[in-house]
Enzyme design. Sequence first.
Site, PDB file in Angstrom:
ATOM      1  N   GLU A   1       0.806  -1.205   0.000  1.00 54.38           N
ATOM      2  CA  GLU A   1       0.000   0.000   0.000  1.00 54.38           C
ATOM      3  C   GLU A   1       0.852   1.272   0.000  1.00 54.38           C
ATOM      4  OE1 GLU A   1      -2.518   0.426   3.349  1.00 54.38           O
ATOM      5  OE2 GLU A   1      -3.698   2.022   2.424  1.00 54.38           O
ATOM      6  N   ASP A   2       1.846   1.308   0.892  1.00 56.90           N
ATOM      7  CA  ASP A   2       2.576   2.560   1.114  1.00 56.90           C
ATOM      8  C   ASP A   2       3.863   2.680   0.316  1.00 56.90           C
ATOM      9  OD1 ASP A   2       0.609   2.953   2.889  1.00 56.90           O
ATOM     10  OD2 ASP A   2       1.805   2.551   4.684  1.00 56.90           O
TER      11      ASP A   2
END
Length: 735
Positions: free
Chosen positions: A82-83
């Site tokens: 995600e990051d």
Amino acid sequence: MVKETSVSFEKVLEEVKSYIRKEENIDLIKRAYLCAKEQHEGQFRKSGEPYLVHVTSVAYILAQLRTGPTTIAAGLLHDVIEDCSLTAEEMTAKFNEEVTMLVEAVTKISNLKFRDEKEYQASNHRKIFIAMAKDVRVILIKLADRLHNMRTLQYMREDKQKRIASETLEVYAPIAHRLGISEIKNELEDLSFMYLDREKYHEIARLVEKRKVERDAQVKEMIREISAMMDEHHMTYRIFGRSKHLYSIYKKMRTKHKRFEEIMDLLAIRIITDTDTACYEILGYIHAKYRPIPGRFKDYIAMPKVNMYQSLHTTIVAYGGNIFEVQIRTEEMDQIAEQGIAAHWRYKENANYNSKAQQKEIEEQLHWFRDFSIMSDDVNDDAMEFMNMMQRDIFEANVYVMSPKGRVIALPNGSTPIDFAYRIHTEIGHHAVGATVNGVLVPLNTPLKTGDVVDIRTSNQSGGPSEDWLKIVKSTHARNKIRSFFQRRENEQRIAGVRKGEEILIEELKRRNLSVEQYMDKKRLESIIGNLSFSNVNDLLYAISTKSISLLTVIERLVKHKTSAPMNNNELVEMIRRQEANRRHVPSKSGVYVAGIDTMKITLASCCTPVPGDEIIGYVSKGQGVKVHRIDCPNIKKEKARLIDVYWETEMESKQYEVKLIVHSMDRNFLLSDIVTVVSQCKAGLNHVDSKVNDDRLTATTKMSVVVENAAHLKTLMANLSKINSVIKVERVIQ
Ligand code: MN
């Protein structure tokens, strides 16, 4: 569980190594850590700490729950996709597919962004549940992630704190509860409570603190007494006092409307011993010495809760008059009570660990989990409804009943054998004809109680659920199943009706020597539906099958709308008119005709007095021609062979039809004159009226014969009669 907010990887490893020893497993975890470190380099949390601290803390919680190496590795990597820049493919290449699958599932849940408050609530929660139900390891990672986020929530903005806290209370705490992981559930609840209602939280915390010294002393004294007794009987035991967590106190105060003092009257003690038998033995000693409060003893060893919780519970009065709740259980039961599913399926390095087999085993042990997976598959798209169902059927279920084979089913309060049957299997629900509860035959609407053993009788002859069941069932699951049964049946009937209508129309075209190919053309049919006020061709065909439209009208329209005809339109219409005229030398006085039969005497039945617009059917009586009845007239219910299709004439001069009505009402002055006034206002005729007061001296029955033009006219008249003051019901009579 040690509640750490920032844990180093060394500490994670230390915890991991206490139960994972294989080099390859440790290596997987180490590599996951290094990858996370590289990926989160330069990222910081709101607290100012490096982002890495979050993932090591999550891994630490997972290690405390004794999860396997794959789960811990996925925990370390859970925010990487995600990051950061790492793709799923790269992750699979670096680690394995299982790790990637877990991380992706967790990422998917985090990515559920909400557009507006309301929509977010229901639909996201639903997605979270569904995403997690696929693999229990996803739930454990997500719970660990949420727990650490809650522990560090103070760095967030206040509105965000509130949103995350309420989501935790609504979604994550109930899941932790159902999985039996009460230590996580309690911590999540207390943290959420604090952020959602600081004032109440601190008020209760202060009250607890105030009474702490006194309570501690009372508990200590009781522990001393019981310990002496245990030693005397040479029992193996651990004993300690326990405190309720703040949110559970708050909840009890609110739901049971009790004051703080009333709840805190109860002091709590737990005794841990080595075997099941020892639990009962200790219970015996305690009941011999202290007076138990009737109705408070619960044997969750013989009958575990649905989340696998096992323990003996009793409430006793001590010598000083203090009331104690005592829990007695084994070490193993205690672990399951604290860590639930996680304790039950602790990672065992040498055992042949298989995540699929584990998932299957979990679903078998935790029936609600399987029920839930089934439910999430077949519920329609209404997210609100789904959440309601989760709330009612799973989280608020508090009646626990058993199948004859000992499977425990949790149901909402007031549930019946029908709810139970649908939970066992949809087909069992559909075919249920009776039930026994604890061996006794009972009606299907009997409310079930916890501990009931329910056996469902089914029959293949059963025509399916009855519509009354919708009023009886309490679980949303059963209600949905019953509704969709009727929906399906309605669809089937409609499809059959459309097919029948098509056959009738083709038959009629052939009879009139009109080209089936030409007139049954889809475009041709579509061109006439608008004028006949149908929205599609199937509606038209269905209407033909139920005789709510006459075939002649349809045929005429079809011919009129012809665009490239061998004859011109007027000619064709004329031809059909002629055919009709020839066919029926004497136009029927009744306004009804029988397709294909010209010289039949047709009369309207006097028992049910049909009027144009009613659904009708003809009865071929011996020597008296055709009697036309309303389709639901009970007098022709049993006749099959002598029934014949009949139709209302489409274009007929306005004719008068006599109909018998009964008006039920309260007795009052001027009732009859009001009725007569309404009849004349509705421009209906009145042939006969007779009103009498019933034996109860309160109600009156008015019998009348009215004259109307058609069904619509009758409907208006009946509606207006029902509106008359003190009228209870207006009925159309069938004799
Ligand atoms: Mn996270």
